[in-house]
Design an enzyme around this catalytic site. Sequence first.
Site, PDB file in Angstrom:
ATOM      1  N   ASN A  62       0.870  -1.318  -0.158  1.00 21.45           N
ATOM      2  CA  ASN A  62      -0.016   0.080  -0.132  1.00 21.45           C
ATOM      3  C   ASN A  62       0.921   1.453   0.074  1.00 21.45           C
ATOM      4  O   ASN A  62       0.201   2.456  -0.341  1.00 21.45           O
ATOM      5  CB  ASN A  62      -0.953  -0.012   1.235  1.00 21.45           C
ATOM      6  CG  ASN A  62      -2.065  -0.756   0.836  1.00 21.45           C
ATOM      7  OD1 ASN A  62      -2.531  -1.215  -0.173  1.00 21.45           O
ATOM      8  ND2 ASN A  62      -3.038  -1.062   2.336  1.00 21.45           N
ATOM      9  N   THR A 111      10.953 -18.223 -30.853  1.00 27.12           N
ATOM     10  CA  THR A 111       9.430 -18.077 -30.388  1.00 27.12           C
ATOM     11  C   THR A 111       8.390 -18.125 -31.522  1.00 27.12           C
ATOM     12  O   THR A 111       8.608 -17.413 -32.531  1.00 27.12           O
ATOM     13  CB  THR A 111       9.138 -16.681 -29.756  1.00 27.12           C
ATOM     14  OG1 THR A 111       9.724 -16.393 -28.581  1.00 27.12           O
ATOM     15  CG2 THR A 111       7.651 -16.563 -29.107  1.00 27.12           C
ATOM     16  N   LYS A 123       5.813 -17.861 -34.251  1.00 30.97           N
ATOM     17  CA  LYS A 123       4.928 -16.905 -34.706  1.00 30.97           C
ATOM     18  C   LYS A 123       4.017 -17.359 -35.879  1.00 30.97           C
ATOM     19  O   LYS A 123       4.536 -18.210 -36.664  1.00 30.97           O
ATOM     20  CB  LYS A 123       5.838 -15.751 -35.073  1.00 30.97           C
ATOM     21  CG  LYS A 123       6.686 -15.180 -34.104  1.00 30.97           C
ATOM     22  CD  LYS A 123       6.129 -14.267 -32.862  1.00 30.97           C
ATOM     23  CE  LYS A 123       7.201 -13.937 -31.780  1.00 30.97           C
ATOM     24  NZ  LYS A 123       6.742 -13.142 -30.978  1.00 30.97           N
ATOM     25  N   LYS A 162       9.644 -22.146 -28.546  1.00 28.57           N
ATOM     26  CA  LYS A 162       8.854 -21.352 -27.484  1.00 28.57           C
ATOM     27  C   LYS A 162       7.523 -21.138 -27.797  1.00 28.57           C
ATOM     28  O   LYS A 162       7.096 -20.501 -28.841  1.00 28.57           O
ATOM     29  CB  LYS A 162       9.577 -20.264 -26.922  1.00 28.57           C
ATOM     30  CG  LYS A 162       8.856 -19.308 -25.820  1.00 28.57           C
ATOM     31  CD  LYS A 162       9.822 -18.169 -25.773  1.00 28.57           C
ATOM     32  CE  LYS A 162       8.845 -17.316 -24.576  1.00 28.57           C
ATOM     33  NZ  LYS A 162       7.806 -16.749 -25.220  1.00 28.57           N
ATOM     34  N   ASP A 173       4.504 -18.420 -27.104  1.00 30.34           N
ATOM     35  CA  ASP A 173       4.550 -17.053 -26.936  1.00 30.34           C
ATOM     36  C   ASP A 173       3.677 -16.863 -25.345  1.00 30.34           C
ATOM     37  O   ASP A 173       3.080 -17.920 -25.007  1.00 30.34           O
ATOM     38  CB  ASP A 173       3.778 -16.143 -27.868  1.00 30.34           C
ATOM     39  CG  ASP A 173       4.597 -14.859 -27.905  1.00 30.34           C
ATOM     40  OD1 ASP A 173       5.290 -14.565 -27.101  1.00 30.34           O
ATOM     41  OD2 ASP A 173       5.026 -14.528 -29.058  1.00 30.34           O
ATOM     42  N   HIS A 185       8.669 -16.344 -18.352  1.00 34.47           N
ATOM     43  CA  HIS A 185       8.411 -15.042 -19.214  1.00 34.47           C
ATOM     44  C   HIS A 185       8.061 -14.017 -18.391  1.00 34.47           C
ATOM     45  O   HIS A 185       7.272 -14.279 -17.227  1.00 34.47           O
ATOM     46  CB  HIS A 185       7.354 -15.350 -20.078  1.00 34.47           C
ATOM     47  CG  HIS A 185       7.511 -14.319 -21.330  1.00 34.47           C
ATOM     48  ND1 HIS A 185       6.910 -12.826 -20.973  1.00 34.47           N
ATOM     49  CD2 HIS A 185       7.960 -14.248 -22.667  1.00 34.47           C
ATOM     50  CE1 HIS A 185       7.092 -12.310 -22.155  1.00 34.47           C
ATOM     51  NE2 HIS A 185       7.758 -13.156 -23.175  1.00 34.47           N
ATOM     52  N   ARG A 186       8.445 -12.724 -18.532  1.00 44.67           N
ATOM     53  CA  ARG A 186       8.101 -11.665 -17.740  1.00 44.67           C
ATOM     54  C   ARG A 186       6.858 -10.772 -18.137  1.00 44.67           C
ATOM     55  O   ARG A 186       6.919  -9.558 -18.019  1.00 44.67           O
ATOM     56  CB  ARG A 186       9.571 -10.901 -17.599  1.00 44.67           C
ATOM     57  CG  ARG A 186      10.076 -10.125 -18.798  1.00 44.67           C
ATOM     58  CD  ARG A 186      11.229  -9.368 -18.590  1.00 44.67           C
ATOM     59  NE  ARG A 186      11.978  -8.832 -19.590  1.00 44.67           N
ATOM     60  CZ  ARG A 186      12.696  -7.803 -19.711  1.00 44.67           C
ATOM     61  NH1 ARG A 186      13.131  -7.231 -18.535  1.00 44.67           N
ATOM     62  NH2 ARG A 186      12.910  -7.325 -20.775  1.00 44.67           N
ATOM     63  N   HIS A 213      13.485 -14.017 -19.420  1.00 44.73           N
ATOM     64  CA  HIS A 213      13.868 -12.909 -20.244  1.00 44.73           C
ATOM     65  C   HIS A 213      14.348 -11.832 -19.491  1.00 44.73           C
ATOM     66  O   HIS A 213      13.909 -11.298 -18.525  1.00 44.73           O
ATOM     67  CB  HIS A 213      12.365 -12.712 -20.943  1.00 44.73           C
ATOM     68  CG  HIS A 213      12.027 -13.736 -21.918  1.00 44.73           C
ATOM     69  ND1 HIS A 213      11.985 -13.542 -23.151  1.00 44.73           N
ATOM     70  CD2 HIS A 213      11.488 -14.989 -21.580  1.00 44.73           C
ATOM     71  CE1 HIS A 213      11.477 -14.821 -23.754  1.00 44.73           C
ATOM     72  NE2 HIS A 213      10.994 -15.610 -22.711  1.00 44.73           N
ATOM     73  N   SER A 247      15.627 -11.805 -25.991  1.00 45.24           N
ATOM     74  CA  SER A 247      14.800 -12.395 -27.089  1.00 45.24           C
ATOM     75  C   SER A 247      13.868 -10.746 -27.249  1.00 45.24           C
ATOM     76  O   SER A 247      13.534  -9.959 -26.363  1.00 45.24           O
ATOM     77  CB  SER A 247      13.597 -13.147 -26.596  1.00 45.24           C
ATOM     78  OG  SER A 247      12.514 -13.313 -27.450  1.00 45.24           O
TER      79      SER A 247
END
Length: 479
Positions: A123, A173, A175, A201, A203, A294-295, A327, A379
């Site tokens: 808080n 990754t 795609k 990977k 995504d 993954h972030r 990442h 990446s």
Amino acid sequence: MSPQTETKASVGFKAGVKEYKLTYYTPEYETKDTDILAAFRVTPQPGVPPEEAGAAVAAESSTGTWTTVWTDGLTSLDRYKGRCYHIEPVPGEETQFIAYVAYPLDLFEEGSVTNMFTSIVGNVFGFKALAALRLEDLRIPPAYTKTFQGPPHGIQVERDKLNKYGRPLLGCTIKPKLGLSAKNYGRAVYECLRGGLDFTKDDENVNSQPFMRWRDRFLFCAEAIYKSQAETGEIKGHYLNATAGTCEEMIKRAVFARELGVRIVMHDYLTGGFTANTSLAHYCRDNGLLLHIHRAMHAVIDRQKNHGMHFRVLAKALRLSGGDHIHAGTVVGKLEGDRESTLGFVDLLRDDYVEKDRSRGIFFTQDWVSLPGVLPVASGGIHVWHMPALTEIFGDDSVLQFGGGTLGHPWGNAPGAVANRVALEACVQARNEGRDLAIEGNEIIREACKWSPELAAACEVWKEIRFNFPTIDKLDGQA
């Protein structure tokens, strides 16, 4: 009223409001080896002195509240309160200060990043007396670090599992990130792995959508892994994203991945949450699975320089919570990342002991007391021309991940993977021969093009691609 209540109420208690600094600003305090130390960038509201602002942060993130309370007399504030023990100006910023706060270890539950963050970045970040507040760094003491399992396996164990040494690992990754059927997705995985990549990977937002349910994806990807391994003789992996709407569903997906015999699963640790992440990390250690992290959502928290939390703190939290990869930006690609700051938290992810170094944004010396290290993953907007810089910046203990830089190859997915593998092998060989990748990188890539038509085609496609935008979150003192 009981005699005890009468006694407590009569011993020194005075109702009302008093300045935080009278209790929580203690410049004479000598920090203990067991304290958690925090460095906050504080921007007080006009008229609020830095000492009061720093003390308010210490109070509101530990034992304090806006008024004195009778129950303070029932505990030992000196034992449990946070203390603002030092304040320093920020170079070039008249309204910002770094406030250093020490927290007694007993304030935090053992082995819980969730509990630690609930206090330290809770808080207090909405406190009206502060125009902005950012957590720049944390010192996690060995006594607290030892209550965490950390990464399921760590860097050396991963290399042993994969039988891959002496170079960065290569990934891709798949795609487009959304919209492929499970069978077409598995085809792309197979082509990339067959072409020479170590990993492919999911995504971050591939979970279990109507166009591709998770179980179908896992099955087709496992088939692709086994087929590519048989054809190349190399161990391969695909980061199967186990992130789900509930912890129970997440673990169910990880269990299925283990039953398929794959080597690695994945989790979105910020959107999934630290409790879920730690649970998955424990499962992965117990069952021999590597864990890729993954972030997604990090820039919501860490991108603004005066408010939120720096990624180095999120990186430390991940090492405690558990993950074998995370990442970490690229420095040279399409995503935000200052070079020195990035190298600072990369060392905090990998190394066992990191000295204080303000030139790289490291506010405290950090001793990880042999907690396993985490591989940084580069990446985002990278291609073959970036390979020398990436190899030089991140070194061998890293994962270099090319999504569009593989699947965007004019000849297809497998040639794209070949181009990246050839570029990497050329850079590693040149480095091992003593050549300077930072100076000779482009020449090294051009030489390799002579005996790799796949690499030559990739170099032609991406020769003009640049992401030359200024970094927003620079280290203090940088122009």
